[in-house]
Design an enzyme around this catalytic site. Structure first.
Site, PDB file in Angstrom:
ATOM      1  N   GLN A   1      -9.104   2.973  -0.794  1.00 55.64           N
ATOM      2  CA  GLN A   1      -8.545   2.753  -1.639  1.00 55.64           C
ATOM      3  C   GLN A   1      -9.373   3.945  -2.741  1.00 55.64           C
ATOM      4  OE1 GLN A   1      -8.978  -0.268  -3.814  1.00 55.64           O
ATOM      5  NE2 GLN A   1      -7.153  -1.052  -3.450  1.00 55.64           N
TER       6      GLN A   1
ATOM      7  N   ARG B   1       1.574   3.993  -2.895  1.00 60.62           N
ATOM      8  CA  ARG B   1       1.632   5.888  -2.986  1.00 60.62           C
ATOM      9  C   ARG B   1       2.206   6.369  -3.312  1.00 60.62           C
ATOM     10  NH1 ARG B   1      -2.453   2.785  -0.216  1.00 60.62           N
ATOM     11  NH2 ARG B   1      -4.799   3.594  -0.077  1.00 60.62           N
TER      12      ARG B   1
ATOM     13  N   LYS C   1     -12.623  -8.583  -3.241  1.00 64.62           N
ATOM     14  CA  LYS C   1     -11.472  -8.708  -3.487  1.00 64.62           C
ATOM     15  C   LYS C   1     -10.669  -9.177  -4.951  1.00 64.62           C
ATOM     16  CE  LYS C   1     -11.049  -5.613  -0.162  1.00 64.62           C
ATOM     17  NZ  LYS C   1     -10.896  -4.804   0.014  1.00 64.62           N
TER      18      LYS C   1
ATOM     19  N   SER D   1     -10.136   3.416   7.831  1.00 65.09           N
ATOM     20  CA  SER D   1      -9.557   3.108   6.479  1.00 65.09           C
ATOM     21  C   SER D   1      -8.080   2.882   6.840  1.00 65.09           C
ATOM     22  CB  SER D   1      -9.836   2.695   5.140  1.00 65.09           C
ATOM     23  OG  SER D   1      -9.852   4.193   4.550  1.00 65.09           O
TER      24      SER D   1
ATOM     25  N   SER E   1       1.063  -0.937  -0.132  1.00 63.53           N
ATOM     26  CA  SER E   1       0.140   0.070   0.216  1.00 63.53           C
ATOM     27  C   SER E   1       0.880   0.908  -0.075  1.00 63.53           C
ATOM     28  CB  SER E   1      -0.786  -0.657   1.401  1.00 63.53           C
ATOM     29  OG  SER E   1      -1.525  -1.217   1.186  1.00 63.53           O
TER      30      SER E   1
ATOM     31  N   ASP F   1      -7.083  -7.135   4.684  1.00 60.07           N
ATOM     32  CA  ASP F   1      -6.873  -7.869   4.104  1.00 60.07           C
ATOM     33  C   ASP F   1      -6.012  -9.622   4.586  1.00 60.07           C
ATOM     34  OD1 ASP F   1      -6.812  -6.196   1.941  1.00 60.07           O
ATOM     35  OD2 ASP F   1      -4.805  -5.146   2.678  1.00 60.07           O
TER      36      ASP F   1
END
Ligand code: S3P
Length: 434
Positions: free
Chosen positions: A171, A20, A346, A195, A16, A319
């Site tokens: 997201q 980014r 997912k 989140s 993640s 996840d």
């Protein structure tokens, strides 16, 4: 059964954060250096599509802090409007994060681009991408099923927005923030459930807390983002598989170094500890703006079953649920999950993927629309047991761990998908075998 012992100092960099870092580098003014970028297919897909949008990216292998090879990525951009019209469709492969977050940036570029993916990504929900971008003034079209291809006709005149997320999704929060950075005025993205907050941290965005528990991320419009270096810590979602292996296999003891322990990512460790797992955090520190530490895990024969239903917890461990479910099943024969409808969208439908595979291993499972329960183990079938990866890296790794914990001969169809996030998974496990 084998024991797993030793130290892991080459866990994959956090997926993640790496996505980014690359995306922010593409809209920052100047030269962005990213240390410890991942060689996993997903993160490499982000670099690929950014290059297709004209961003100058170089990547080299250097020696990392513990002597292992590490990737150093350098991105040069002229700032918010540095993209050029891609000459072809942007292939995001298996990476939903790439497709969704890049769509936010493309909404502000004055040309049309088309985002596509592999068969798994082409089935995933994209209405959540189109809705806020349309409200901001971009034209977005999807398939009749509201999936990719995502065609974005961007505009330099994006309107600022105040947008409450309809689903708890980092997201979507991030794609709105990335679009809003280009808008003509200040925007807010409001979330009722937490989140992962890497985007806010990496961009230094202000976060307002409301008395009812909601949070608003405040995004200034059209402010230059000066390039800065990023250092990517190890991925807690990857650590989860190694932790599960250590907890389940007798005599195991594993130390995993430099793991990102951001509270929006590491809540699964608290759940494990509450259930009786021997997991300890050492050397807690802050690195590159993120909480980081070393995780020590030991074989834990007396864990209690995991039962998860709090929506905030579900969002923070989304996840890790496949591995937690399989871990709880192997350790106790039981598991229960509610309020996790998001799992169906997912890389695979993770509710039916986990219950399907556990069924093949002799466990009794019941599916609900938003979760499932595991109510006991039967006899593991003899011989070679065939399970499916469902083209989902986390499903494949969860059952690779289960095979070792149950000492069963398991064949995982399509296990090469593990390279999406954890290319050295089997190397690390092999090196830990005592
Ligand atoms: C991610 C957010 C989560 C997660 C995904 C990565 C991110 O997806 O499942 O693996 O990096 O923002 P959602 O935002 O759809 O919940």
């Amino acid at each position: 059964m084998k024991a797993y012992k030793g130290e892991v100092s080459n866990l994959p960099p956090d997926k993640s954060i790496a996505h980014r870092a690359a995306l922010i580098g593409a809209i920052a003014e100047g030269v962005t250096e990213i240390s410890n970028f991942s060689g996993g297919f997903d993160n490499q897909s982000t670099l690929g599509v950014l290059r297709d949008c004209g961003i100058d990216i170089t990547q080299e292998i250097v020696t990392g802090p513990h002597g292992h090879p590490a990737r150093q990525v350098v991105i040069r951009s002229s700032g918010l409007w540095g993209f050029t019209r891609p000459a072809k469709e942007l292939m995001c492969n298996n990476s939903g994060s790439t497709m969704r977050m890049l769509a936010g940036m493309l909404a502000a570029q004055p040309f049309e681009s088309t985002l596509v993916g592999d068969s798994s990504l082409m089935r995933r929900p994209m209405r959540r991408v189109a809705d806020p971008l349309r409200l901001m003034g971009a034209e977005v079209t999807l398939s009749a099923e509201e999936t990719a291809p995502v065609v974005v006709r961007g505009t330099r005149d994006l309107r600022p927005i105040s947008y409450e997320l309809p689903v708890p999704s980092a997201q979507v929060k991030s794609l709105v923030a990335f679009a809003a950075l280009h808008a003509d005025g200040e925007s807010r993205v409001i979330e009722t459930l937490p989140s992962r907050n890497h985007t806010e941290l990496m961009l230094g965005l202000e976060v307002e807390e409301f008395s009812d528990g909601r949070r608003a991320v405040v995004i200034p419009g059209r402010k230059t983002i000066p390039a800065k270096p990023f250092l990517v810590p190890a991925d807690p979602s990857a650590a989860c598989f190694i932790i599960a292996l250590g907890l389940l296999c007798p005599d195991s003891e594993i130390l995993i170094r430099d793991v990102c322990l951001n509270p929006t990512r590491a809540e699964y460790i608290d759940l494990l500890v509450e259930s009786g797992a021997d997991v300890m955090i050492e050397n807690r520190r802050t690195s590159g703006g993120e909480a980081v530490g070393d995780v020590l895990v030991r074989y834990s024969p007396s864990m209690s079953p995991l039962r998860i239903s709090d929506p905030g917890t579900v969002a923070n461990i989304i996840d890790e649920i496949p591995m937690l479910a399989v871990l709880s099943a192997c350790a106790t024969g039981e598991f229960e999950l509610h309020n996790a409808f998001e799992l169906r969208g997912k890389e695979s439908d993770r509710i039916s993927a986990v219950t399907g595979n556990l069924g093949r291993l002799g466990f009794s499972c019941e599916e609900f629309p938003d979760g499932f329960s595991i109510t006991g183990r039967g006899r593991i079938p003899g011989g070679r047991i065939a399970v499916e990866s469902y083209h989902d890296h986390r499903i494949a790794m969860s059952f690779a761990v289960a095979a070792r914990a149950l000492d069963a001969d398991v064949d995982i169809a399509g296990e090469e998908v593990i390279g999406v996030s954890f290319p050295n998974f089997f190397d690390i496990i092999g090196a830990l075998e005592a």
